[in-house]
Design a protein around this motif. Structure first.
Motif, mmCIF file in Angstrom:
data_model
loop_
_atom_site.group_PDB
_atom_site.id
_atom_site.type_symbol
_atom_site.label_atom_id
_atom_site.label_comp_id
_atom_site.label_asym_id
_atom_site.label_seq_id
_atom_site.Cartn_x
_atom_site.Cartn_y
_atom_site.Cartn_z
ATOM 1 N N GLY A 177 3.717 -5.716 -6.960
ATOM 2 C CA GLY A 177 5.019 -5.524 -7.595
ATOM 3 C C GLY A 177 5.353 -4.057 -7.802
ATOM 4 O O GLY A 177 5.993 -3.690 -8.782
ATOM 5 N N GLY A 178 4.886 -3.197 -6.901
ATOM 6 C CA GLY A 178 5.145 -1.764 -6.998
ATOM 7 C C GLY A 178 4.198 -1.016 -7.924
ATOM 8 O O GLY A 178 4.227 0.208 -7.991
ATOM 9 N N ARG A 179 3.348 -1.722 -8.633
ATOM 10 C CA ARG A 179 2.415 -1.119 -9.605
ATOM 11 C C ARG A 179 1.040 -0.948 -8.964
ATOM 12 O O ARG A 179 0.456 -1.909 -8.466
ATOM 13 C CB ARG A 179 2.297 -2.034 -10.811
ATOM 14 C CG ARG A 179 1.262 -1.608 -11.803
ATOM 15 C CD ARG A 179 1.157 -2.629 -12.933
ATOM 16 N NE ARG A 179 -0.029 -2.368 -13.711
ATOM 17 C CZ ARG A 179 -0.823 -3.295 -14.212
ATOM 18 N NH1 ARG A 179 -0.531 -4.572 -14.051
ATOM 19 N NH2 ARG A 179 -1.889 -2.972 -14.896
ATOM 20 N N PRO A 180 0.482 0.277 -8.967
ATOM 21 C CA PRO A 180 -0.874 0.462 -8.444
ATOM 22 C C PRO A 180 -1.883 -0.326 -9.279
ATOM 23 O O PRO A 180 -1.898 -0.229 -10.509
ATOM 24 C CB PRO A 180 -1.124 1.961 -8.587
ATOM 25 C CG PRO A 180 0.232 2.575 -8.655
ATOM 26 C CD PRO A 180 1.089 1.556 -9.359
ATOM 27 N N LEU B 28 0.844 -1.192 0.000
ATOM 28 C CA LEU B 28 0.000 0.000 0.000
ATOM 29 C C LEU B 28 0.877 1.238 0.000
ATOM 30 O O LEU B 28 1.939 1.234 0.617
ATOM 31 C CB LEU B 28 -0.871 0.022 1.251
ATOM 32 C CG LEU B 28 -1.889 -1.111 1.387
ATOM 33 C CD1 LEU B 28 -2.472 -1.126 2.781
ATOM 34 C CD2 LEU B 28 -2.983 -0.993 0.372
ATOM 35 N N ARG B 29 0.401 2.258 -0.677
ATOM 36 C CA ARG B 29 1.087 3.556 -0.603
ATOM 37 C C ARG B 29 0.069 4.668 -0.798
ATOM 38 O O ARG B 29 -0.931 4.499 -1.498
ATOM 39 C CB ARG B 29 2.226 3.659 -1.605
ATOM 40 C CG ARG B 29 1.832 3.876 -3.042
ATOM 41 C CD ARG B 29 3.059 4.286 -3.876
ATOM 42 N NE ARG B 29 2.771 4.404 -5.271
ATOM 43 C CZ ARG B 29 2.235 5.474 -5.863
ATOM 44 N NH1 ARG B 29 1.912 6.538 -5.148
ATOM 45 N NH2 ARG B 29 2.027 5.497 -7.165
ATOM 46 N N ASP B 30 0.320 5.797 -0.162
ATOM 47 C CA ASP B 30 -0.582 6.936 -0.287
ATOM 48 C C ASP B 30 -0.578 7.467 -1.712
ATOM 49 O O ASP B 30 0.452 7.439 -2.392
ATOM 50 C CB ASP B 30 -0.172 8.047 0.676
ATOM 51 C CG ASP B 30 -0.458 7.704 2.130
ATOM 52 O OD1 ASP B 30 -1.219 6.739 2.380
ATOM 53 O OD2 ASP B 30 0.069 8.383 3.017
ATOM 54 N N VAL B 31 -1.733 7.971 -2.127
ATOM 55 C CA VAL B 31 -1.838 8.643 -3.422
ATOM 56 C C VAL B 31 -1.241 10.036 -3.271
ATOM 57 O O VAL B 31 -1.513 10.734 -2.296
ATOM 58 C CB VAL B 31 -3.311 8.757 -3.873
ATOM 59 C CG1 VAL B 31 -3.428 9.590 -5.132
ATOM 60 C CG2 VAL B 31 -3.920 7.376 -4.081
ATOM 61 N N ASP B 32 -0.418 10.421 -4.223
ATOM 62 C CA ASP B 32 0.151 11.771 -4.260
ATOM 63 C C ASP B 32 -0.642 12.566 -5.290
ATOM 64 O O ASP B 32 -0.454 12.404 -6.496
ATOM 65 C CB ASP B 32 1.635 11.699 -4.645
ATOM 66 C CG ASP B 32 2.274 13.072 -4.769
ATOM 67 O OD1 ASP B 32 1.578 14.098 -4.567
ATOM 68 O OD2 ASP B 32 3.481 13.122 -5.083
ATOM 69 N N PHE B 33 -1.565 13.394 -4.814
ATOM 70 C CA PHE B 33 -2.429 14.142 -5.727
ATOM 71 C C PHE B 33 -1.703 15.265 -6.457
ATOM 72 O O PHE B 33 -2.264 15.871 -7.355
ATOM 73 C CB PHE B 33 -3.664 14.666 -4.994
ATOM 74 C CG PHE B 33 -4.629 13.568 -4.657
ATOM 75 C CD1 PHE B 33 -5.398 12.980 -5.647
ATOM 76 C CD2 PHE B 33 -4.743 13.098 -3.363
ATOM 77 C CE1 PHE B 33 -6.274 11.948 -5.357
ATOM 78 C CE2 PHE B 33 -5.609 12.070 -3.056
ATOM 79 C CZ PHE B 33 -6.381 11.493 -4.055
ATOM 80 N N GLU B 34 -0.466 15.529 -6.095
ATOM 81 C CA GLU B 34 0.335 16.484 -6.850
ATOM 82 C C GLU B 34 1.100 15.792 -7.978
ATOM 83 O O GLU B 34 1.714 16.449 -8.807
ATOM 84 C CB GLU B 34 1.276 17.230 -5.915
ATOM 85 C CG GLU B 34 0.494 18.105 -4.946
ATOM 86 C CD GLU B 34 1.381 18.907 -4.010
ATOM 87 O OE1 GLU B 34 2.621 18.792 -4.094
ATOM 88 O OE2 GLU B 34 0.819 19.660 -3.202
ATOM 89 N N SER B 35 1.047 14.480 -8.018
ATOM 90 C CA SER B 35 1.742 13.699 -9.042
ATOM 91 C C SER B 35 0.849 13.486 -10.262
ATOM 92 O O SER B 35 -0.247 12.929 -10.149
ATOM 93 C CB SER B 35 2.141 12.327 -8.461
ATOM 94 O OG SER B 35 2.395 11.399 -9.491
#
Length: 163
Positions: free
Chosen positions: A60-63, A1-8
Motif C-alpha cells: 500500500g505504498g508503505r515500506p 518495490l522501490r529503491d531506497v533514497d539514502f539522501e532521504s
C-alpha cells in the motif's frame, strides 16, 4: 518495490528504526543507528560502488521490508560471481507472507545485470527462521564464519539465482 533514497531522511529513518530493532534482538547494545549514521554508512561507503543496490518492498505504498546487495564481497566463499544480500522484513505483521521470496526474486533480477550467477548469504547461527527459509528455497550451507565485525557465529549459504 522501490529503491531506497539514502539522501532521504524519511527512508534512512525507517532503516535506522529497523536496524536498531534487529540489534536489540541480537543483544547488540552498542548499536544505535540514526538517520545520519545510515546516510554516512551508505552514501560514504558501498552506495557509490558498482554492484550495490538497495530497495524497499512496500504494501500500500508503505515500506515494510528492505533488501540490499553488493557484488563479490571480500568474505565470499564461492569462486563464482556472487551477490551478497541483506534482507529484512522490518514490520513484524508482514513477516511470513512471502515478501522475502519477492525480495529474493528481485535480487536475482537485478544481480543478473552484473553477471552474477549465485547468491551467497551469511546468516547468524541464532536465526533459525532464516535457516529454514533458505533451506526451503534450495540454499546449501558452504561454510562457517566465527569472526567478522560483530563477532557472532554465522553460516554461509549459496544457491543459484532465482529463476
Amino acid at each position: 518495490l522501490r529503491d531506497v533514497d539514502f539522501e532521504s531522511d524519511s527512508d534512512c529513518g525507517i532503516l535506522a528504526r529497523w536496524f536498531n530493532r534487529e540489534a536489540e534482538s541480537m543483544l547488540l547494545r552498542d548499536r544505535n543507528e540514526t538517520v545520519d549514521s545510515v546516510q554516512k554508512a551508505y552514501l560514504g561507503n558501498p552506495g557509490n560502488r558498482l554492484g550495490f543496490e538497495a530497495f524497499f518492498v512496500c504494501v500500500g505504498g508503505r515500506p515494510v521490508g528492505y533488501s540490499s546487495f553488493f557484488l563479490d564481497p571480500p568474505h565470499k566463499l564461492s569462486t563464482e560471481t556472487v551477490v551478497w544480500p541483506s534482507v529484512a522484513i522490518g514490520e513484524a505483521e508482514y513477516r511470513r507472507r512471502g515478501l522475502v521470496r519477492k525480495l529474493g526474486e528481485e535480487i536475482s533480477r537485478r544481480a543478473r545485470r552484473y553477471g552474477a550467477t549465485r547468491i551467497e548469504a551469511g546468516v547468524f547461527d541464532s536465526n533459525s527462521a532464516m535457516f529454514s527459509l533458505l533451506e526451503k528455497y534450495g540454499f546449501t550451507s558452504i561454510g562457517k564464519l566465527s569472526g567478522g565485525p560483530r563477532k557472532i557465529p554465522s553460516t554461509h549459504f549459496v544457491r543459484a539465482l532465482f529463476e
